[in-house]
Design a protein around this motif. Sequence first.
Motif, mmCIF file in Angstrom:
data_model
loop_
_atom_site.group_PDB
_atom_site.id
_atom_site.type_symbol
_atom_site.label_atom_id
_atom_site.label_comp_id
_atom_site.label_asym_id
_atom_site.label_seq_id
_atom_site.Cartn_x
_atom_site.Cartn_y
_atom_site.Cartn_z
ATOM 1 N N HIS A 104 38.020 38.094 37.314
ATOM 2 C CA HIS A 104 37.405 39.224 37.998
ATOM 3 C C HIS A 104 37.740 39.192 39.492
ATOM 4 O O HIS A 104 37.827 38.117 40.094
ATOM 5 C CB HIS A 104 35.884 39.193 37.825
ATOM 6 C CG HIS A 104 35.435 39.295 36.399
ATOM 7 N ND1 HIS A 104 35.333 38.203 35.575
ATOM 8 C CD2 HIS A 104 35.082 40.368 35.648
ATOM 9 C CE1 HIS A 104 34.932 38.591 34.383
ATOM 10 N NE2 HIS A 104 34.772 39.895 34.399
ATOM 11 N N ASP A 116 42.673 41.323 32.443
ATOM 12 C CA ASP A 116 42.826 40.593 31.185
ATOM 13 C C ASP A 116 44.164 39.885 31.049
ATOM 14 O O ASP A 116 44.498 39.376 29.981
ATOM 15 C CB ASP A 116 42.625 41.532 29.998
ATOM 16 C CG ASP A 116 43.661 42.661 29.951
ATOM 17 O OD1 ASP A 116 44.565 42.683 30.815
ATOM 18 O OD2 ASP A 116 43.564 43.520 29.059
ATOM 19 N N ASN A 166 37.620 43.663 35.982
ATOM 20 C CA ASN A 166 38.096 42.655 35.042
ATOM 21 C C ASN A 166 39.600 42.813 34.819
ATOM 22 O O ASN A 166 40.086 43.905 34.538
ATOM 23 C CB ASN A 166 37.369 42.799 33.711
ATOM 24 C CG ASN A 166 37.893 41.829 32.671
ATOM 25 O OD1 ASN A 166 37.910 40.623 32.896
ATOM 26 N ND2 ASN A 166 38.322 42.347 31.535
ATOM 27 N N SER A 179 39.369 33.107 35.063
ATOM 28 C CA SER A 179 39.020 32.726 33.696
ATOM 29 C C SER A 179 40.180 32.026 33.001
ATOM 30 O O SER A 179 40.081 31.668 31.830
ATOM 31 C CB SER A 179 38.615 33.961 32.884
ATOM 32 O OG SER A 179 39.683 34.883 32.801
ATOM 33 N N SER A 218 37.839 47.611 31.757
ATOM 34 C CA SER A 218 38.270 46.923 32.972
ATOM 35 C C SER A 218 37.187 46.837 34.037
ATOM 36 O O SER A 218 37.297 46.029 34.955
ATOM 37 C CB SER A 218 39.500 47.626 33.562
ATOM 38 O OG SER A 218 40.585 47.571 32.661
ATOM 39 N N ARG A 238 33.426 46.087 35.480
ATOM 40 C CA ARG A 238 32.285 45.220 35.221
ATOM 41 C C ARG A 238 31.233 45.419 36.308
ATOM 42 O O ARG A 238 31.564 45.548 37.488
ATOM 43 C CB ARG A 238 32.688 43.740 35.213
ATOM 44 C CG ARG A 238 33.607 43.362 34.063
ATOM 45 C CD ARG A 238 32.869 43.386 32.738
ATOM 46 N NE ARG A 238 33.692 42.920 31.642
ATOM 47 C CZ ARG A 238 34.458 43.701 30.901
ATOM 48 N NH1 ARG A 238 34.524 45.002 31.156
ATOM 49 N NH2 ARG A 238 35.168 43.208 29.908
#
Length: 484
Positions: free
Chosen positions: A195, A4, A2, A29, A261, A263
Amino acid sequence: MNFDGEGYVDIGNIEFGKDFTIEFWANRSNYNNYNIVIGQGIPENNQGLVIGFSHNDNFIFETYGNALSTNDTYTSGTWHHFACVYETDISSITEKEEFSCQNDPNNDACKWKDDACYTQDFKSDYDDLNDNSSWNEFHTTNRVCGQNIQYKRSIYCDGVLVAQDVISSAYQGHGNMRVGLTGSGWDNIGHFQGHIDELRIWNAARIANEIADNKDNRLEGNEENLIRYFRFDRIGSSFVDNQSTNRSIIGMLMNMDPSNSWRVNTTKQKELTPYDIPSKGMTVVRVVETRSETDNKIEDIAIVGQEINSKFHDDNVTHNGYVFFQQVPFNADIYNPETLQGSIYPVNSFHPASDSRDKILVIWYKMQDNIFWPYQPVDYTCQWHDTENRIVIASRLGSDGKDKNGHDQLYPDVSDNDKNYFDPARFKDIKVYNQPDPNKPGYNPNEEHALVSNSMRNSSMAPRPQAVYALRNDMIMRIMESIH
């Protein structure tokens, strides 16, 4: 893994020869912004490599100053597999010249900025620096110059060719490669949000069927021409393993929290039967530490009648915190300890039962790997309001009356404006809390001495507000000169 929008992964120095392929899975995202998946080099013509998404949401494969872009945009928030292929075509070369030089970005003998030259391959050797020797896999570069050299770039999405062009200038970039950000020679722009998984870097131009046939399969790591392979499955670590044959080279998480971080996400994979799992490679198992409710416990204050919230509770968690002990002074009519749904309200500062406790211990949760994990215990000492903030109901007007200083008691309406009544649009179905059993959660005596009824002060309003009145046999209320 992940990303951010703040950090990136540095996967070290990578030098490309005449052909290369970079492939990965990505799930965005954030849209309408540059989201860079791979970055290297500096922002000068043919010196920088940018792979990712443009501000128009197209996918781009750019050697700085010359971008190949897809016609399609990618904003669905779903996984896609992308492969970028760079291939040198010397089938029509003339005036060919070959030479070797020490691989140094400042070595002009290598003719780095000559558009008629490209790197054929590299020779490994030792670098000697300050009397220390270190192995350099890119020590010497073999260069080729000539006329009529062409460089073909291709973009594949989910195994299908979606964009292709031919350019006349070679990519000459150097330096560390970043995942999730532009190269180190750029301003920090284009942080990726979303991701990324299964990053593979080859020093060969992969062909269409190789890309399509292997995009869903985990590699062994010893495949020919595979120079970097990051599965992003080292859960919780501050670095990422390189699963290619050169495993001494790893990637480092930069400005990224290892606890948030990583997933475990299989939504990009097709449904597997137990017989399919071995063919996909290793299975990742997350091992977690079990702690008691007192480990790392924090003490805090809760006010009777005010909801207990916490900064430690992750907004992504779909339930409330866990009230660890049940025989405590909380409102069990609102909060369900089995489903963890409903607000947690303290109703008293103590609980008299022999097996009870006065404090309310709440375990707050955080989400990681799409799992809700119990995270932070907080033990709340319950206290009553300061007397200045109490609602006075001991008058004929009840809660619509004056406070002890002779001022109107004010309550927020549906728009958060102060009113001297309970706004029916905001306060509906008002109830007096009543739990007189000391052997059950939320014991609080004397609530039977209060009543919710229609407002007397605001009887002309429609709809008519409700008010709370005291009911005590030792109270004297004078109405029409009669004592009641």
